[in-house]
Design a protein around this motif. Structure first.
Motif, PDB file in Angstrom:
ATOM      1  N   LEU A  94       0.034  -4.585 -21.660  1.00 48.82           N
ATOM      2  CA  LEU A  94       0.236  -3.534 -20.543  1.00 48.82           C
ATOM      3  C   LEU A  94      -0.404  -3.318 -19.618  1.00 48.82           C
ATOM      4  N   ASP A  95       1.150  -3.098 -18.631  1.00 48.62           N
ATOM      5  CA  ASP A  95       0.180  -3.160 -16.485  1.00 48.62           C
ATOM      6  C   ASP A  95       0.509  -1.713 -16.197  1.00 48.62           C
ATOM      7  N   GLU A  96      -1.037  -1.551 -15.946  1.00 48.93           N
ATOM      8  CA  GLU A  96      -1.227  -0.143 -14.844  1.00 48.93           C
ATOM      9  C   GLU A  96      -1.831  -0.024 -13.933  1.00 48.93           C
ATOM     10  N   MET A  97      -1.826   0.471 -13.453  1.00 49.20           N
ATOM     11  CA  MET A  97      -2.142   0.346 -11.728  1.00 49.20           C
ATOM     12  C   MET A  97      -4.151   0.980 -12.272  1.00 49.20           C
ATOM     13  N   MET A  98      -5.013   0.113 -11.361  1.00 51.29           N
ATOM     14  CA  MET A  98      -6.387   0.331 -12.388  1.00 51.29           C
ATOM     15  C   MET A  98      -7.352   0.922 -11.058  1.00 51.29           C
ATOM     16  N   ILE A 105      -4.024 -17.998 -11.008  1.00 49.73           N
ATOM     17  CA  ILE A 105      -3.347 -16.541 -10.993  1.00 49.73           C
ATOM     18  C   ILE A 105      -1.217 -16.715 -10.642  1.00 49.73           C
ATOM     19  N   VAL A 106      -0.791 -16.064 -11.101  1.00 45.96           N
ATOM     20  CA  VAL A 106       0.333 -16.569 -10.170  1.00 45.96           C
ATOM     21  C   VAL A 106       0.464 -14.434 -10.153  1.00 45.96           C
ATOM     22  N   TYR A 107       1.011 -14.206  -8.510  1.00 45.44           N
ATOM     23  CA  TYR A 107       0.937 -13.313  -8.524  1.00 45.44           C
ATOM     24  C   TYR A 107       2.113 -13.300  -7.589  1.00 45.44           C
ATOM     25  N   LYS A 108       2.291 -11.691  -7.375  1.00 52.06           N
ATOM     26  CA  LYS A 108       3.812 -11.256  -6.720  1.00 52.06           C
ATOM     27  C   LYS A 108       3.151 -10.197  -5.604  1.00 52.06           C
ATOM     28  N   VAL A 109       3.907 -10.367  -5.076  1.00 53.19           N
ATOM     29  CA  VAL A 109       3.357  -8.991  -3.869  1.00 53.19           C
ATOM     30  C   VAL A 109       4.633  -8.059  -3.362  1.00 53.19           C
ATOM     31  N   VAL A 110       3.337  -7.185  -3.534  1.00 54.56           N
ATOM     32  CA  VAL A 110       4.249  -5.671  -4.211  1.00 54.56           C
ATOM     33  C   VAL A 110       3.517  -4.950  -3.112  1.00 54.56           C
ATOM     34  N   GLY A 111       2.586  -5.030  -2.356  1.00 58.91           N
ATOM     35  CA  GLY A 111       1.939  -3.897  -1.293  1.00 58.91           C
ATOM     36  C   GLY A 111       0.944  -4.946  -0.739  1.00 58.91           C
ATOM     37  N   LYS A 112       0.032  -3.952  -0.477  1.00 54.88           N
ATOM     38  CA  LYS A 112      -0.808  -3.952   0.981  1.00 54.88           C
ATOM     39  C   LYS A 112      -2.025  -5.483   0.350  1.00 54.88           C
ATOM     40  N   GLY A 113      -1.963  -5.074  -0.779  1.00 54.02           N
ATOM     41  CA  GLY A 113      -3.517  -6.081  -1.431  1.00 54.02           C
ATOM     42  C   GLY A 113      -2.783  -7.421  -1.720  1.00 54.02           C
ATOM     43  N   THR A 114      -1.758  -7.365  -2.782  1.00 57.24           N
ATOM     44  CA  THR A 114      -1.257  -9.066  -2.634  1.00 57.24           C
ATOM     45  C   THR A 114      -0.655  -9.317  -1.447  1.00 57.24           C
ATOM     46  N   TYR A 115       0.056  -8.149  -0.193  1.00 61.49           N
ATOM     47  CA  TYR A 115       0.020  -8.935   1.340  1.00 61.49           C
ATOM     48  C   TYR A 115      -1.161  -9.647   1.607  1.00 61.49           C
ATOM     49  N   ARG A 150     -10.179  -3.189  -6.253  1.00 57.44           N
ATOM     50  CA  ARG A 150      -9.511  -4.227  -6.384  1.00 57.44           C
ATOM     51  C   ARG A 150      -8.684  -3.868  -6.973  1.00 57.44           C
ATOM     52  N   ARG A 151      -7.969  -5.565  -7.604  1.00 54.31           N
ATOM     53  CA  ARG A 151      -6.447  -5.312  -7.941  1.00 54.31           C
ATOM     54  C   ARG A 151      -6.373  -6.011  -9.583  1.00 54.31           C
ATOM     55  N   PRO A 152      -6.460  -6.122 -10.319  1.00 54.20           N
ATOM     56  CA  PRO A 152      -5.964  -6.441 -11.459  1.00 54.20           C
ATOM     57  C   PRO A 152      -4.478  -7.632 -11.644  1.00 54.20           C
ATOM     58  N   LEU A 153      -5.197  -9.578 -11.784  1.00 56.21           N
ATOM     59  CA  LEU A 153      -4.427  -9.986 -12.167  1.00 56.21           C
ATOM     60  C   LEU A 153      -4.824 -10.926 -13.358  1.00 56.21           C
ATOM     61  N   SER A 154      -4.135 -11.019 -13.815  1.00 57.96           N
ATOM     62  CA  SER A 154      -4.091 -12.295 -15.447  1.00 57.96           C
ATOM     63  C   SER A 154      -4.633 -13.622 -15.677  1.00 57.96           C
ATOM     64  N   VAL A 155      -4.973 -13.365 -16.165  1.00 54.20           N
ATOM     65  CA  VAL A 155      -5.338 -14.888 -16.227  1.00 54.20           C
ATOM     66  C   VAL A 155      -4.305 -16.231 -16.524  1.00 54.20           C
ATOM     67  N   ILE A 195       5.322 -12.396 -17.716  1.00 55.01           N
ATOM     68  CA  ILE A 195       5.527 -14.219 -17.981  1.00 55.01           C
ATOM     69  C   ILE A 195       3.460 -14.817 -17.551  1.00 55.01           C
ATOM     70  N   ALA A 196       2.801 -13.761 -16.442  1.00 59.88           N
ATOM     71  CA  ALA A 196       1.364 -14.441 -16.006  1.00 59.88           C
ATOM     72  C   ALA A 196       0.963 -15.077 -17.096  1.00 59.88           C
ATOM     73  N   PRO A 197       0.262 -14.062 -18.325  1.00 64.83           N
ATOM     74  CA  PRO A 197      -0.773 -14.688 -18.727  1.00 64.83           C
ATOM     75  C   PRO A 197      -0.154 -15.791 -20.127  1.00 64.83           C
TER      76      PRO A 197
HETATM   77  C1  LIG Z   1      -4.269  -6.058 -16.760  1.00 65.62           C
HETATM   78  C2  LIG Z   1      -3.135  -6.740 -15.512  1.00 65.62           C
HETATM   79  C3  LIG Z   1      -2.624  -7.852 -15.261  1.00 65.62           C
HETATM   80  C4  LIG Z   1      -2.025  -7.837 -14.276  1.00 65.62           C
HETATM   81  N1  LIG Z   1      -1.609  -9.342 -13.923  1.00 65.62           N
HETATM   82  C5  LIG Z   1      -0.616  -9.025 -12.335  1.00 65.62           C
HETATM   83  C6  LIG Z   1      -0.354 -10.663 -13.226  1.00 65.62           C
HETATM   84  O1  LIG Z   1      -0.851 -11.655 -13.234  1.00 65.62           O
HETATM   85  N2  LIG Z   1       0.341 -11.142 -11.348  1.00 65.62           N
HETATM   86  C7  LIG Z   1       1.159 -10.213 -10.603  1.00 65.62           C
HETATM   87  O2  LIG Z   1       1.449 -10.161  -9.772  1.00 65.62           O
HETATM   88  N3  LIG Z   1       0.656  -9.005 -11.334  1.00 65.62           N
HETATM   89  C8  LIG Z   1       0.042  -8.271 -12.214  1.00 65.62           C
HETATM   90  N4  LIG Z   1      -0.496  -7.102 -12.388  1.00 65.62           N
HETATM   91  C9  LIG Z   1      -0.032  -5.623 -10.819  1.00 65.62           C
HETATM   92  C10 LIG Z   1      -0.760  -6.505 -10.438  1.00 65.62           C
HETATM   93  O3  LIG Z   1      -2.332  -5.801 -10.900  1.00 65.62           O
HETATM   94  C11 LIG Z   1      -0.172  -4.993  -8.669  1.00 65.62           C
HETATM   95  O4  LIG Z   1       1.144  -5.577  -8.459  1.00 65.62           O
HETATM   96  C12 LIG Z   1      -1.326  -4.828  -7.751  1.00 65.62           C
HETATM   97  O5  LIG Z   1      -2.206  -4.663  -8.078  1.00 65.62           O
HETATM   98  C13 LIG Z   1      -1.273  -4.577  -6.611  1.00 65.62           C
HETATM   99  O6  LIG Z   1      -1.244  -4.010  -5.702  1.00 65.62           O
HETATM  100  P1  LIG Z   1      -1.138  -3.778  -4.365  1.00 65.62           P
HETATM  101  O7  LIG Z   1      -2.273  -3.290  -3.398  1.00 65.62           O
HETATM  102  O8  LIG Z   1      -0.093  -5.454  -3.593  1.00 65.62           O
HETATM  103  O9  LIG Z   1       0.499  -2.940  -4.331  1.00 65.62           O
HETATM  104  P2  LIG Z   1      -0.233  -1.461  -3.911  1.00 65.62           P
HETATM  105  O10 LIG Z   1      -0.149  -1.015  -2.677  1.00 65.62           O
HETATM  106  O11 LIG Z   1      -1.068  -0.791  -5.043  1.00 65.62           O
HETATM  107  O12 LIG Z   1       1.120  -0.969  -4.946  1.00 65.62           O
HETATM  108  C14 LIG Z   1       2.351  -1.800  -4.590  1.00 65.62           C
HETATM  109  C15 LIG Z   1       3.445  -1.101  -5.467  1.00 65.62           C
HETATM  110  O13 LIG Z   1       3.958  -0.843  -6.605  1.00 65.62           O
HETATM  111  C16 LIG Z   1       3.218  -0.458  -8.021  1.00 65.62           C
HETATM  112  N5  LIG Z   1       2.389  -0.933  -8.686  1.00 65.62           N
HETATM  113  C17 LIG Z   1       0.412  -1.141  -8.306  1.00 65.62           C
HETATM  114  N6  LIG Z   1       0.357  -1.673  -9.081  1.00 65.62           N
HETATM  115  C18 LIG Z   1       0.885  -1.489  -9.965  1.00 65.62           C
HETATM  116  C19 LIG Z   1       0.980  -2.181 -11.709  1.00 65.62           C
HETATM  117  N7  LIG Z   1      -0.586  -2.555 -12.548  1.00 65.62           N
HETATM  118  N8  LIG Z   1       1.841  -1.902 -12.459  1.00 65.62           N
HETATM  119  C20 LIG Z   1       2.848  -1.352 -12.321  1.00 65.62           C
HETATM  120  N9  LIG Z   1       3.241  -1.428 -10.966  1.00 65.62           N
HETATM  121  C21 LIG Z   1       2.304  -1.131  -9.735  1.00 65.62           C
HETATM  122  C22 LIG Z   1       2.630   0.834  -6.374  1.00 65.62           C
HETATM  123  O14 LIG Z   1       2.938   1.930  -7.190  1.00 65.62           O
HETATM  124  C23 LIG Z   1       3.346   0.349  -5.947  1.00 65.62           C
HETATM  125  O15 LIG Z   1       4.988   1.102  -5.383  1.00 65.62           O
HETATM  126  C24 LIG Z   1      -1.713  -6.643 -13.629  1.00 65.62           C
HETATM  127  C25 LIG Z   1      -1.850  -5.918 -14.489  1.00 65.62           C
HETATM  128  C26 LIG Z   1      -2.751  -4.846 -15.168  1.00 65.62           C
HETATM  129  C27 LIG Z   1      -2.879  -4.030 -15.067  1.00 65.62           C
END
Ligand SMILES: Cc1cc2nc3c(=O)[nH]c(=O)nc-3n(C[C@H](O)[C@H](O)[C@H](O)COP(=O)(O)OP(=O)(O)OC[C@H]3O[C@@H](n4cnc5c(N)ncnc54)[C@H](O)[C@@H]3O)c2cc1C
Ligand code: FES
Length: 277
Positions: A224-228, A68-78, A52-57, A120-122
């Motif tokens: 705190l923001d952390e991979m989960m 929810i407001v999210y940024k596309v950074v990797g596969k899950g968000t893509y 799963r991917r954590p996303l703030s309310v 900024i999300a929460p």
């Molecule tokens: C409690 C919590 C709330 C969050 N809320 C939001 C939100 O509201 N909106 C939002 O856009 N994002 C939020 N995030 C971050 C979001 O969960 C990650 O961006 C998302 O899981 C990435 O998934 P992905 O499969 O797209 O990327 P992945 O393929 O998993 O990762 C892509 C890149 O992002 C990095 N990455 C992944 N997760 C995180 C993370 N948690 N912190 C720092 N770098 C990371 C990886 O190292 C990698 O370089 C939150 C994280 C936490 C822990």
């Protein structure tokens, strides 16, 4: 109570080239969330990503829908941004402790938000709550560049005074949001009454903020923001080193405690985290 629910996508709208607004219909959850909590979202019909991917309310839209407001950074968000209105995701929640709002009940000073990037999300949800409580809020928002600035219009509509910084100087203060806050606090007229801080963003920003707060003797909380992994406290994949003080407000550390960001956090006292490790 923890719910594992199927949530229908009501909106999945592009806000900037990389940031999206997602609205989910989750009537069982919408009334049970507090600011600072998050949802753990799983994409259905795929094993990549498996977790799963954590996303703030970001906001409670109405008694059924959560934003929810999210940024596309990797596969899950893509894959999430590719999903259409009417499709379904799996949602686990409510998760996390959320911001402790009791801390500002006896503090009549302004409330300061410090948000870095998607931190900024929460704050829309929190701003809505504080508006009802008629609290003065100043939101310090830092982004890489003006093209990524989202949510600030909502914060303004909710009565927050918004101050923007960008790393590239394309909007507002050029530099880090913690430096912008430091400059603001240095002005004699902003020293009294003392503000209380709620912050969310990347770790280096929160660490810098801790130093700024310490120089002005300010109290606050950081999310705190952390991979989960599991998101429910079982896998120990999100542990952070914290300190326990002998008593409230004391300087002497009683013990070092390892805490799970997903279960014991994501919100902690600003002085609790041991950043140096
Ligand atoms: C409690 C919590 C709330 C969050 N809320 C939001 C939100 O509201 N909106 C939002 O856009 N994002 C939020 N995030 C971050 C979001 O969960 C990650 O961006 C998302 O899981 C990435 O998934 P992905 O499969 O797209 O990327 P992945 O393929 O998993 O990762 C892509 C890149 O992002 C990095 N990455 C992944 N997760 C995180 C993370 N948690 N912190 C720092 N770098 C990371 C990886 O190292 C990698 O370089 C939150 C994280 C936490 C822990
Ligand atoms: S993600 Fe499993 S314990 Fe936090």
């Amino acid at each position: 109570m923890l719910y594992d629910l199927k949530a229908k996508i009501i909106k999945n709208k592009k806000l900037t080239p990389s940031i999206y607004y997602l609205e989910l219909k989750i009537p069982k959850l919408a009334g049970k969330l507090i600011p600072g909590q998050f949802l753990h979202v799983r994409l259905l019909g795929t094993t990549d990503p498996l977790l799963r991917r954590p996303l703030s309310v970001n906001r409670i839209v109405n008694k059924n829908n959560v934003g929810i407001v999210y940024k596309v950074v990797g596969k899950g968000t893509y894959l999430l941004k590719e999903m259409a209105v009417g499709e379904t995701v799996d949602v686990l929640g409510p998760l996390g402790n959320g911001f402790d709002l009791s801390k500002i009940e006896n503090n009549k000073g302004p409330v300061i938000f410090v948000a870095g990037g998607m931190g900024i999300a929460p704050f829309v949800f929190l701003a809505k709550y504080l508006r009802v409580k008629k609290r003065k809020v100043i939101a310090f928002v830092g982004m890489d560049t003006k093209k990524e600035l989202v949510v600030i219009d909502e914060l303004k509509k909710l009565g927050c005074k918004v101050k923007v910084s960008t790393d590239d100087g394309s909007r507002g203060f050029k530099g880090y949001v913690s430096d912008m806050l430091e400059k603001y606090l240095a002005k004699p007229q902003t020293r009294i009454p003392k503000p209380y801080i709620y912050a969310c963003g990347p770790k280096p920003m929160l660490k810098a903020l801790r130093d700024v707060a310490a120089s002005y003797n300010l109290k606050g909380q950081v999310s705190l923001d952390e991979m989960m992994g599991c998101g429910i406290g079982a896998c120990l994949g999100c542990v952070v080193k914290t300190r326990n003080f002998t008593e409230q407000g004391a300087k002497e550390v009683k013990e070092i405690v390892y805490k799970r960001i997903c279960k014991d956090g994501p919100v902690f006292d600003i002085n609790e985290i041991i950043w140096e490790d």
